[in-house]
Design a protein around this motif. Sequence first.
Motif, short mmCIF file in Angstrom:
data_model
loop_
_atom_site.label_atom_id
_atom_site.label_comp_id
_atom_site.label_asym_id
_atom_site.label_seq_id
_atom_site.Cartn_x
_atom_site.Cartn_y
_atom_site.Cartn_z
N ASN A 100 -14.62 71.53 -6.77
CA ASN A 100 -14.57 72.57 -6.17
C ASN A 100 -15.82 73.50 -6.45
O ASN A 100 -15.84 74.48 -5.82
N ALA A 101 -16.91 72.65 -6.86
CA ALA A 101 -18.16 73.45 -7.12
C ALA A 101 -18.63 73.62 -5.53
O ALA A 101 -18.59 72.38 -4.82
N ARG A 102 -19.26 74.71 -5.28
CA ARG A 102 -19.91 74.70 -3.88
C ARG A 102 -21.41 75.36 -4.09
O ARG A 102 -21.61 76.41 -5.02
N ARG A 103 -22.15 75.11 -3.16
CA ARG A 103 -23.58 75.50 -3.04
C ARG A 103 -23.11 77.12 -2.16
O ARG A 103 -22.68 76.90 -1.12
N ALA A 104 -23.70 78.10 -2.56
CA ALA A 104 -23.32 79.33 -1.88
C ALA A 104 -24.57 79.78 -1.33
O ALA A 104 -25.77 79.93 -2.01
N TYR A 105 -24.60 80.21 0.08
CA TYR A 105 -25.73 80.72 0.81
C TYR A 105 -25.33 82.30 1.33
O TYR A 105 -24.24 82.37 1.57
N GLU A 106 -26.36 82.94 1.61
CA GLU A 106 -26.50 84.19 2.08
C GLU A 106 -27.42 84.46 3.14
O GLU A 106 -28.41 83.89 3.07
N GLY A 157 -27.22 82.34 -10.39
CA GLY A 157 -27.81 83.09 -9.39
C GLY A 157 -27.26 84.52 -9.12
O GLY A 157 -26.12 84.97 -9.88
N ALA A 158 -27.32 85.12 -7.84
CA ALA A 158 -26.68 86.06 -7.61
C ALA A 158 -26.81 86.63 -6.18
O ALA A 158 -27.69 86.03 -5.50
N TRP A 159 -25.78 87.22 -5.59
CA TRP A 159 -25.72 87.55 -3.99
C TRP A 159 -26.77 88.86 -4.10
O TRP A 159 -27.11 89.45 -4.79
N THR A 173 -29.71 76.37 6.12
CA THR A 173 -31.07 76.79 5.87
C THR A 173 -31.87 76.94 6.92
O THR A 173 -32.93 77.81 7.09
N SER A 174 -31.48 76.31 8.17
CA SER A 174 -32.39 76.21 9.19
C SER A 174 -31.94 77.65 9.92
O SER A 174 -32.94 78.29 10.85
N PHE A 175 -31.07 78.34 9.67
CA PHE A 175 -30.69 79.82 10.26
C PHE A 175 -31.08 80.84 9.24
O PHE A 175 -31.08 82.09 9.49
N GLY A 176 -31.84 80.40 8.02
CA GLY A 176 -32.38 81.35 7.27
C GLY A 176 -31.45 81.81 6.06
O GLY A 176 -31.82 82.65 5.44
N TYR A 177 -30.36 81.11 6.02
CA TYR A 177 -29.39 81.47 4.89
C TYR A 177 -30.31 80.90 3.60
O TYR A 177 -30.86 79.92 3.54
N ALA A 178 -30.17 81.74 2.47
CA ALA A 178 -30.71 81.54 1.51
C ALA A 178 -29.89 81.01 0.20
O ALA A 178 -28.68 81.70 0.13
#
Length: 177
Positions: free
Chosen positions: A168-174, A84-86, A146-151
């Motif tokens: 140490n793997a994490r799901r990243a949201y923006e 993915g990407a920011w 996700t309820s706040f709209g973070y993708a």
Amino acid sequence: MSLIYIKRATLAALPDIMAIIDNAKALLKADGSPQWQDGYPDTATLKRDIAVQQCWLLMVDGKIAGTATMVVADDPNYHQIYNGAWQNTTDPYATIHRIAIGADFGGQHLSHYFFSNLISAAYRDGIRNFRIDTHDLNKRMQAIVTSFGYAFRGKIYVDEPAENPEDNARRAYELNL
């Protein structure tokens, strides 16, 4: 209706903060998640957060109901993102870390108040880009963000103690406002 607000933490609140963190660690463990199971976050980490005024408290009727750290700075853990990407790579961003609600306050949807207040505080200061990460097994946090709209943007790796590097793997949201 309760009086709910946020304020910056002081060292006097450290015992309450650590009790909230310890409760969150137990919840994550019960869920089978390796997140926060190797000593992190510890007292030294929270003391540093408080010293640089990045640690916040969620107050409910005068009692500490939650804790979170919000950092407005480049996070080295976010430099490399996989699968993915920011979306926004130029503007400053705030990252919410180490967020937890106390055992006596669970089930009241207070995390929504906390997130809303943290985002509002950063927005007031000119921040429009927000990031957060969580373990794949932390379904509670994924539902909240996700309820706040973070993708969801991809996978990152955090620099924390772990027996297995994949822990140490994490799901990243923006979130971009």
